[in-house]
Design an enzyme around this catalytic site. Sequence first.
Site, PDB file in Angstrom:
ATOM      1  N   SER A 100       1.032  -1.187  -0.027  1.00  0.00           N
ATOM      2  CA  SER A 100      -0.124  -0.062   0.270  1.00  0.00           C
ATOM      3  C   SER A 100       1.111   1.268  -0.170  1.00  0.00           C
ATOM      4  CB  SER A 100      -0.880  -0.051   1.197  1.00  0.00           C
ATOM      5  OG  SER A 100      -1.881   0.809   1.049  1.00  0.00           O
ATOM      6  N   ASP A 235      -7.186  -7.215  -4.909  1.00  0.00           N
ATOM      7  CA  ASP A 235      -6.994  -5.850  -4.456  1.00  0.00           C
ATOM      8  C   ASP A 235      -7.965  -4.745  -4.727  1.00  0.00           C
ATOM      9  OD1 ASP A 235      -6.025  -3.514  -3.273  1.00  0.00           O
ATOM     10  OD2 ASP A 235      -4.171  -3.314  -4.281  1.00  0.00           O
ATOM     11  N   HIS A 263      -5.908  -6.118  -0.256  1.00  0.00           N
ATOM     12  CA  HIS A 263      -5.219  -5.144   0.122  1.00  0.00           C
ATOM     13  C   HIS A 263      -5.189  -5.140   1.850  1.00  0.00           C
ATOM     14  CE1 HIS A 263      -3.700  -0.910  -0.902  1.00  0.00           C
ATOM     15  NE2 HIS A 263      -4.047  -0.642   0.358  1.00  0.00           N
TER      16      HIS A 263
END
Length: 283
Positions: A100, A235, A263
């Site tokens: 991220s 994700d 994610h």
Amino acid sequence: MERFIEVEPGVRLWAEESGKPDGEPLLLVMGANAAGLAWPDPLVAALGREHRVIRYDHRDTGRSSRVFHDQPYPITRLASDAIAVLDGLGLARAHVAGMSLGGTLVQLLVLDHPDRLLTATLWSTAALGAWSPTDGESRALPGPDPALLELWQHMADPRDREAELDWRVAHWRLLRGDGPFDADESRRLEERIIEHSGGHENPAAHALADPSGLDRGPELAKVRTPTLVIDARKDPVNPPPHAEHLASVISGARLVVVPELGHALGSDVVPALTEEILRHTRR
């Protein structure tokens, strides 16, 4: 072993070392507004069988200094903090892995501090400059799930402890995409993080920080650090083909797929993620 590292006057970061003391260092760089304990213990332990593993709290998370509202800083300062952690531990070079926003920071490190990196591993992130309005190719890349965009509007809303836990579990649920989700596991993790942090308030500092200085995508073509991009197929923040785009713009990057990775990091994806990271660091 836990310790605090002063990265500038009045700002100190919590860091923890574990694993193989004489192994090559591996620095884990977490995402926005997330404490270092968001790295699952099973992942840290598995990586620690071969590496001296370091995880740390970004400023304004966990036990690190809360300074943003009095001393605002740009996102790029978080990359400088990562190097300060290495300095504080006396490490000349390390493998680095980031997800991220942590993946964004690792991209800055391979550009600005290649001499400090042995390898780089990135996932659940977008290429620097991927959202630039002047880049037609990047503009065509898909954006985050609208449900996440709506939830993020309430990130800093005042909530009591139980309501905050409920919000965080709901957040993790969305971050897993359509992959398997264990709500109890996520709640236990966030209870640990709240205890570690000494409170449940989320200042959302990184969501408010100045993002200037991140539009450096063209420079990635000059990267020489061995880089692995992991394609997190589930994700919902940077969905496919973000990973393919990222791997294509980083010189020499290798792309692998972890199909169930979203994610967020659940125990179900730890074995596959560990295998890919270690295969890369061994190279």
